[in-house]
Design a protein around this motif. Structure first.
Motif, PDB file in Angstrom:
ATOM      1  N   GLU A 138     -14.857 -13.198 -40.538  1.00 52.11           N
ATOM      2  CA  GLU A 138     -14.259 -11.877 -40.731  1.00 52.11           C
ATOM      3  C   GLU A 138     -13.102 -11.683 -39.752  1.00 52.11           C
ATOM      4  O   GLU A 138     -13.100 -12.251 -38.662  1.00 52.11           O
ATOM      5  N   SER A 139     -12.138 -10.887 -40.159  1.00 54.16           N
ATOM      6  CA  SER A 139     -11.048 -10.558 -39.245  1.00 54.16           C
ATOM      7  C   SER A 139     -11.570  -9.662 -38.134  1.00 54.16           C
ATOM      8  O   SER A 139     -12.505  -8.883 -38.325  1.00 54.16           O
ATOM      9  N   SER A 140     -10.972  -9.775 -36.963  1.00 57.45           N
ATOM     10  CA  SER A 140     -11.433  -9.003 -35.816  1.00 57.45           C
ATOM     11  C   SER A 140     -10.266  -8.710 -34.890  1.00 57.45           C
ATOM     12  O   SER A 140      -9.410  -9.572 -34.651  1.00 57.45           O
TER      13      SER A 140
ATOM     14  N   ALA B 100     -19.668  -7.271 -27.668  1.00 57.31           N
ATOM     15  CA  ALA B 100     -20.319  -6.980 -28.942  1.00 57.31           C
ATOM     16  C   ALA B 100     -21.026  -8.245 -29.406  1.00 57.31           C
ATOM     17  O   ALA B 100     -20.383  -9.285 -29.607  1.00 57.31           O
ATOM     18  N   CYS B 101     -22.352  -8.168 -29.559  1.00 59.87           N
ATOM     19  CA  CYS B 101     -23.143  -9.306 -30.018  1.00 59.87           C
ATOM     20  C   CYS B 101     -23.226  -9.264 -31.535  1.00 59.87           C
ATOM     21  O   CYS B 101     -23.669  -8.256 -32.108  1.00 59.87           O
ATOM     22  N   ARG B 102     -22.833 -10.344 -32.173  1.00 58.71           N
ATOM     23  CA  ARG B 102     -22.751 -10.369 -33.622  1.00 58.71           C
ATOM     24  C   ARG B 102     -23.266 -11.714 -34.150  1.00 58.71           C
ATOM     25  O   ARG B 102     -23.338 -12.695 -33.403  1.00 58.71           O
ATOM     26  N   PRO B 103     -23.622 -11.795 -35.442  1.00 56.98           N
ATOM     27  CA  PRO B 103     -24.124 -13.049 -36.009  1.00 56.98           C
ATOM     28  C   PRO B 103     -22.994 -14.043 -36.262  1.00 56.98           C
ATOM     29  O   PRO B 103     -21.810 -13.699 -36.255  1.00 56.98           O
ATOM     30  N   LEU B 104     -23.374 -15.303 -36.527  1.00 52.92           N
ATOM     31  CA  LEU B 104     -22.381 -16.350 -36.752  1.00 52.92           C
ATOM     32  C   LEU B 104     -21.526 -16.064 -37.980  1.00 52.92           C
ATOM     33  O   LEU B 104     -20.359 -16.483 -38.042  1.00 52.92           O
TER      34      LEU B 104
ATOM     35  N   ALA C  25     -30.457   3.063 -30.046  1.00 54.25           N
ATOM     36  CA  ALA C  25     -29.638   3.486 -31.187  1.00 54.25           C
ATOM     37  C   ALA C  25     -29.937   2.527 -32.331  1.00 54.25           C
ATOM     38  O   ALA C  25     -29.831   1.304 -32.162  1.00 54.25           O
ATOM     39  N   GLN C  26     -30.287   3.071 -33.474  1.00 54.69           N
ATOM     40  CA  GLN C  26     -30.754   2.237 -34.572  1.00 54.69           C
ATOM     41  C   GLN C  26     -29.623   1.795 -35.499  1.00 54.69           C
ATOM     42  O   GLN C  26     -29.434   0.601 -35.728  1.00 54.69           O
ATOM     43  N   SER C  27     -28.888   2.725 -36.034  1.00 57.51           N
ATOM     44  CA  SER C  27     -27.868   2.382 -37.025  1.00 57.51           C
ATOM     45  C   SER C  27     -26.588   1.898 -36.351  1.00 57.51           C
ATOM     46  O   SER C  27     -26.357   2.132 -35.151  1.00 57.51           O
ATOM     47  N   THR C  28     -25.748   1.233 -37.143  1.00 58.81           N
ATOM     48  CA  THR C  28     -24.460   0.773 -36.622  1.00 58.81           C
ATOM     49  C   THR C  28     -23.595   1.947 -36.180  1.00 58.81           C
ATOM     50  O   THR C  28     -22.932   1.883 -35.142  1.00 58.81           O
ATOM     51  N   ALA C  29     -23.606   3.035 -36.959  1.00 61.15           N
ATOM     52  CA  ALA C  29     -22.797   4.206 -36.602  1.00 61.15           C
ATOM     53  C   ALA C  29     -23.240   4.793 -35.268  1.00 61.15           C
ATOM     54  O   ALA C  29     -22.397   5.184 -34.441  1.00 61.15           O
TER      55      ALA C  29
ATOM     56  N   PRO D  53     -24.552  -6.102 -35.439  1.00 60.51           N
ATOM     57  CA  PRO D  53     -24.571  -7.167 -36.449  1.00 60.51           C
ATOM     58  C   PRO D  53     -23.863  -6.804 -37.748  1.00 60.51           C
ATOM     59  O   PRO D  53     -23.419  -7.702 -38.471  1.00 60.51           O
ATOM     60  N   GLN D  54     -23.752  -5.518 -38.074  1.00 60.82           N
ATOM     61  CA  GLN D  54     -23.195  -5.112 -39.365  1.00 60.82           C
ATOM     62  C   GLN D  54     -21.906  -4.314 -39.233  1.00 60.82           C
ATOM     63  O   GLN D  54     -21.513  -3.614 -40.163  1.00 60.82           O
ATOM     64  N   ALA D  55     -21.238  -4.424 -38.110  1.00 63.54           N
ATOM     65  CA  ALA D  55     -19.995  -3.679 -37.924  1.00 63.54           C
ATOM     66  C   ALA D  55     -18.891  -4.230 -38.822  1.00 63.54           C
ATOM     67  O   ALA D  55     -18.755  -5.437 -39.005  1.00 63.54           O
TER      68      ALA D  55
END
Length: 272
Positions: free
Chosen positions: A178-180, A169-173, A119-123, A146-148
């Motif tokens: 950001e709120s989560s 969910a793997c995300r950048p530093l 799956a390529q895009s965030t959506a 990374p861009q969620a």
């Protein structure tokens, strides 16, 4: 007449609530039990810092790291290996690199236990993850997002609540600021001595101070690497101590050296 300090008195007095209310109030300084089942992370030092003593099922866990595909398997490998041994599927959604099946097999993850969703895009990645959770089709879902946006993370947490899977969910530093809605958030990095340094900066419990050091030599390298490569920090320190140290001259010694020629013979000031 001195005015009583209402705030100080309230802080010192114990909280008195009706029994039906007290059980639903959680003080931030206390641990709270997980809402569902937990699975051991395979790292005892990390389990001691996780509410309930392991990864939470039916909840979203965020893993922040400086570079994608750097340490996911070293951190999540033990629990993924345990699930694969039970015949339960592990699903990867949008990994940044093609999974290296021989390397994963050495870590105890056979190809038959893995499902790779391109799956390529965030959506697309969010939609695939949500469908997996709704269908109860995976024991562990590892998605790279990374861009969620915060509202997308919130929706993913809501979907995770209705499942029994481990959801990561793997995300950048940069996402740390950001709120989560994820109840568990970790930041991890690789140390020099093959160790993972993990900080649990959000959890249902007291604030976690510092980092947890987890020994983590990839795959079967521990059996073939020499000791100097298993502990490079110690080897580098010994090597630095063996190097000749620079000599610092005092001012008077520097002046005396300046008054000598290449053979060490004194040179008269008028002969320069």
């Amino acid at each position: 007449m001195p005015v009583p300090d209402v705030h100080a008195r309230a802080a010192a007095a114990p909280l008195s609530l009706p029994p039906e209310v007290a059980g639903r109030v959680w003080p931030a300084r206390a641990w709270t039990g997980p809402r569902g089942e937990v699975r051991s992370s395979g790292h005892p030092a990390l389990d001691a810092e996780l509410p309930g003593g392991g990864w939470p099922c039916g909840a979203l866990t965020e893993l922040l790291q400086p570079q994608p595909a750097l340490l996911e398997w070293r951190l999540l490998g033990p629990v993924a290996r345990a699930l694969a041994a039970e015949g339960r599927p592990v699903v990867l959604v949008g990994p940044p690199q093609v999974p290296h099946l021989p390397g994963l097999a050495q870590c105890g993850l056979p190809a038959g236990a893995l499902v790779w969703v391109q799956a390529q895009s965030t959506a697309e990645r969010l939609w695939c993850t949500e469908q997996l959770l709704r269908a109860q089709a995976a024991a562990l879902v590892l998605a790279w997002l990374p861009q969620a946006r915060p509202e997308q993370i919130r929706r993913l947490q809501v979907n995770a609540l209705g499942s029994q899977a481990l959801v990561f969910a793997c995300r950048p530093l940069a996402a740390r600021h950001e709120s989560s809605a994820a109840p568990l958030r970790l930041q991890a990095r690789v140390d020099l001595d093959w160790a993972l340094q993990v900080q649990v900066f959000k959890r249902r419990g007291p604030v976690h101070e510092g980092e947890v050091s987890l020994p983590s030599v990839p795959g079967t390298l521990g059996a073939v690497l020499p000791s100097r490569l298993l502990q490079p920090r110690r080897w580098l320190a010994a090597r630095r101590s063996a190097l000749p140290q620079p000599v610092v001259l005092r001012p008077e010694e520097a002046d005396a050296d300046a008054d000598a020629d290449a053979l060490g013979r004194p040179v008269l000031a008028g002969a320069r």
